[in-house]
Design a protein around this motif. Structure first.
Motif, PDB file in Angstrom:
ATOM      1  N   LYS A  45       5.940 -11.032   1.163  1.00 39.65           N
ATOM      2  CA  LYS A  45       4.504 -11.414   0.918  1.00 39.65           C
ATOM      3  C   LYS A  45       3.842 -10.497  -0.162  1.00 39.65           C
ATOM      4  O   LYS A  45       2.771 -10.451  -0.635  1.00 39.65           O
ATOM      5  CB  LYS A  45       3.548 -10.814   2.122  1.00 39.65           C
ATOM      6  CG  LYS A  45       4.178 -11.780   3.525  1.00 39.65           C
ATOM      7  CD  LYS A  45       3.164 -11.431   4.635  1.00 39.65           C
ATOM      8  CE  LYS A  45       3.785 -12.341   5.912  1.00 39.65           C
ATOM      9  NZ  LYS A  45       3.102 -11.709   7.018  1.00 39.65           N
ATOM     10  N   GLU A  58      -6.231  -3.114  -1.909  1.00 44.28           N
ATOM     11  CA  GLU A  58      -6.194  -4.571  -1.266  1.00 44.28           C
ATOM     12  C   GLU A  58      -4.898  -4.240  -0.241  1.00 44.28           C
ATOM     13  O   GLU A  58      -4.936  -4.681   0.928  1.00 44.28           O
ATOM     14  CB  GLU A  58      -5.868  -5.372  -2.086  1.00 44.28           C
ATOM     15  CG  GLU A  58      -7.068  -6.083  -2.955  1.00 44.28           C
ATOM     16  CD  GLU A  58      -6.681  -7.202  -3.879  1.00 44.28           C
ATOM     17  OE1 GLU A  58      -5.831  -7.885  -3.595  1.00 44.28           O
ATOM     18  OE2 GLU A  58      -7.379  -7.324  -5.100  1.00 44.28           O
ATOM     19  N   LEU A  80      -3.975  -4.683   4.365  1.00 39.95           N
ATOM     20  CA  LEU A  80      -3.206  -5.665   4.888  1.00 39.95           C
ATOM     21  C   LEU A  80      -2.829  -5.339   6.222  1.00 39.95           C
ATOM     22  O   LEU A  80      -2.357  -4.142   6.386  1.00 39.95           O
ATOM     23  CB  LEU A  80      -2.140  -6.222   3.754  1.00 39.95           C
ATOM     24  CG  LEU A  80      -2.595  -6.687   2.398  1.00 39.95           C
ATOM     25  CD1 LEU A  80      -1.477  -6.939   1.777  1.00 39.95           C
ATOM     26  CD2 LEU A  80      -3.380  -7.934   2.791  1.00 39.95           C
TER      27      LEU A  80
END
Length: 111
Positions: free
Chosen positions: A30, A62, A66
Motif C-alpha cells: 500500500k 499522511e 494510516l
C-alpha cells in the motif's frame, strides 16, 4: 563538498529516506504510491521508502495517520559523515586497533 551539495550542483532531485514500521507484513504494498520502496524486512516489519525531499514532511504526516502504520521516522543517513578525511581517519584507527590485537595475541602465544 558534501554529497548533498554535489547532487544539487548536478541538477538531480533531492531524495529523503523514511523508515516506516508496520503492524502487518502484507501492508507494505500500500506504500508504493508514496515513493520507492528499496527495502522491506518481514521479521522486523519495517519498510525503507525514498521520496522527494520537498514532499517528505507532508507524506510523513499522511503515513503516520494510516491504520496499518505503527510509526514513521526520518532516516539518519544525512547525519553520516562521508567526507574522505573522516573515512580515512576511521580506517587508520581500525588498523591501529587490529595491530594492537595482533601484537597482544603474539605475546600471548610466545608465553
Amino acid at each position: 563538498m558534501s554529497i548533498d551539495e554535489e547532487l544539487k550542483g548536478a541538477g538531480l532531485q533531492q531524495r529523503t529516506c523514511l523508515l516506516i514500521y508496520l503492524y502487518n507484513v502484507g501492508d507494505q504494498y500500500k506504500l508504493r504510491k508514496y515513493g520507492d520502496i528499496v527495502y522491506f524486512s518481514k521479521k522486523m516489519k519495517y519498510c525503507v521508502l525514498y521520496l522527494d525531499s520537498e514532499e517528505a514532511n507532508k507524506v510523513k504526516n499522511e503515513l503516520a495517520h494510516l491504520d496499518f502504520v505503527e510509526r514513521v521516522e526520518f532516516s539518519d543517513e544525512e547525519d553520516v559523515d562521508l567526507s574522505s578525511s573522516h573515512i580515512e581517519q576511521q580506517i587508520a584507527d581500525m588498523a591501529k586497533e587490529a595491530e594492537i590485537k595482533l601484537q597482544s595475541k603474539n605475546e600471548d602465544l610466545l608465553k
